[in-house]
Design a protein around this motif. Structure first.
Motif, mmCIF file in Angstrom:
data_model
loop_
_atom_site.group_PDB
_atom_site.id
_atom_site.type_symbol
_atom_site.label_atom_id
_atom_site.label_comp_id
_atom_site.label_asym_id
_atom_site.label_seq_id
_atom_site.Cartn_x
_atom_site.Cartn_y
_atom_site.Cartn_z
ATOM 1 N N VAL A 1 11.425 25.863 -45.902
ATOM 2 C CA VAL A 1 10.669 27.087 -45.639
ATOM 3 C C VAL A 1 9.936 27.047 -44.302
ATOM 4 O O VAL A 1 9.792 28.078 -43.640
ATOM 5 N N LEU A 2 9.496 25.853 -43.890
ATOM 6 C CA LEU A 2 8.691 25.762 -42.667
ATOM 7 C C LEU A 2 9.403 25.027 -41.534
ATOM 8 O O LEU A 2 9.491 25.544 -40.424
ATOM 9 N N PHE A 3 9.891 23.815 -41.809
ATOM 10 C CA PHE A 3 10.457 23.019 -40.718
ATOM 11 C C PHE A 3 11.670 23.697 -40.088
ATOM 12 O O PHE A 3 11.817 23.713 -38.865
ATOM 13 N N LEU B 1 2.283 34.043 -40.792
ATOM 14 C CA LEU B 1 3.577 33.434 -41.110
ATOM 15 C C LEU B 1 3.372 32.132 -41.870
ATOM 16 O O LEU B 1 4.002 31.898 -42.906
ATOM 17 N N LEU B 2 2.473 31.287 -41.360
ATOM 18 C CA LEU B 2 2.262 29.978 -41.961
ATOM 19 C C LEU B 2 1.646 30.083 -43.348
ATOM 20 O O LEU B 2 2.162 29.512 -44.317
ATOM 21 N N ALA C 1 5.156 19.577 -41.335
ATOM 22 C CA ALA C 1 6.262 20.457 -40.962
ATOM 23 C C ALA C 1 6.011 21.144 -39.627
ATOM 24 O O ALA C 1 6.951 21.448 -38.890
ATOM 25 N N VAL C 2 4.748 21.391 -39.305
ATOM 26 C CA VAL C 2 4.410 22.048 -38.043
ATOM 27 C C VAL C 2 4.538 21.083 -36.872
ATOM 28 O O VAL C 2 5.029 21.447 -35.798
ATOM 29 N N VAL C 3 4.111 19.835 -37.065
ATOM 30 C CA VAL C 3 4.068 18.886 -35.943
ATOM 31 C C VAL C 3 5.263 17.955 -35.898
ATOM 32 O O VAL C 3 5.475 17.288 -34.869
ATOM 33 N N ALA C 4 6.059 17.868 -36.973
ATOM 34 C CA ALA C 4 7.148 16.893 -37.031
ATOM 35 C C ALA C 4 8.321 17.333 -36.165
ATOM 36 O O ALA C 4 8.546 18.527 -35.949
#
Length: 269
Positions: free
Chosen positions: A72-74, A95-96, A163-166
């Motif tokens: 859903v995020l990554f 969105l997040l 998921a945001v920073v990876a």
């Protein structure tokens, strides 16, 4: 309105990734583990079944949290789906947070289904043999499920940040499960060293080192209050349960705020 659209879009992504079938598989595994484990006890069938069932839930649902955050995020950033998602005027935070709410709703509904099915199965198993101490499937069982839901909320918040920073999906898996193992175990280790000082040569050093984790991590191990349902005694509930819930909620909200901040600063090209 845009916020609820993101929630709807996240559910579409879950259906497309066939995560509903993964959830169905988890239900089957939990029920099988609950039923089969009752054969390992001659006198406390329901207690053993409920104990193993709760353990299976706490083991498998974090894996689903990882899969949800990856899909859903990554993938939103890895496959550059944001080129269409952010084509219309909408805030990145919407969105997040919309995706996070969808993930938690999915997990919470699955936990509710598992709780109802497992509770019914344990009642059936308990009917085969009358125990001296019966399990409590009323209010204590609801409290156990509520504490598990809070545990999962913290993991969802952490998986969101990762998921945001990876840069790779494996980082979300390793980071989330590693965090879970440490946060669920360090409190028990500190307590064990306090009672059994002879286990290590320098117990005070270990207690000081592990105790420092309490300032960085929530005590997710303390959220495992299954004993109140297994033996029907509210005495097993931690005395500081209110501050425990408050600290975990605060930690979760802090992780979400940090995720929003990281997404706002993330360069999307």
């Amino acid at each position: 309105m845009i916020f609820f659209f993101e929630v709807f879009l996240a559910f579409r992504l879950m259906l497309r990734a066939k995560l509903v079938w993964v959830a169905f598989g988890i239900v089957v595994v939990v029920l099988l583990a609950t039923f089969l484990s009752s054969y390992f006890s001659g006198r406390q069938l329901a207690t053993v079944a409920l104990d193993v069932g709760v353990s299976t839930i706490r083991l498998l649902l974090p894996l689903l949290v990882v899969l949800l955050s990856q899909e859903v995020l990554f993938r939103e950033f890895d496959k550059r789906y944001y080129l269409s998602s952010l084509a219309y005027p909408r805030a990145r935070s919407a969105l997040l947070l919309g995706r996070v709410l969808a993930m938690f709703i999915f997990i919470a509904v699955l936990l509710l289904v598992l709780g109802l099915l497992q509770g019914g199965l344990v009642r059936v198993i308990g009917g085969f043999y009358s125990q001296a101490t019966s399990v409590a499937l009323g209010k204590p069982y609801v409290i156990v499920l509520s504490f598990i839901a809070l545990d999962l909320l913290v993991l969802v918040s952490l998986a969101t940040l990762l998921a945001v920073v990876a840069s790779t999906p494996s980082f979300i898996l390793i980071g989330t499960l590693g965090f879970m193992l440490v946060a669920r175990s360090y409190g028990s280790i500190v307590e064990l060293l306090s009672r059994e000082a002879g286990l290590v040569s320098n117990p005070e050093h270990y207690r000081t080192s592990l105790g420092g984790l309490g300032y960085l991590l929530p005590d997710l191990g303390a959220l495992d209050v299954r004993m109140i349902a297994l033996y029907g005694k509210m005495d097993f509930l931690p005395a500081d349960w209110f501050w425990l819930l408050l600290s975990c909620l605060s930690y979760s909200f802090a992780l979400l705020a940090l995720s929003v901040w990281a997404l706002q600063r993330k360069r999307l090209s």
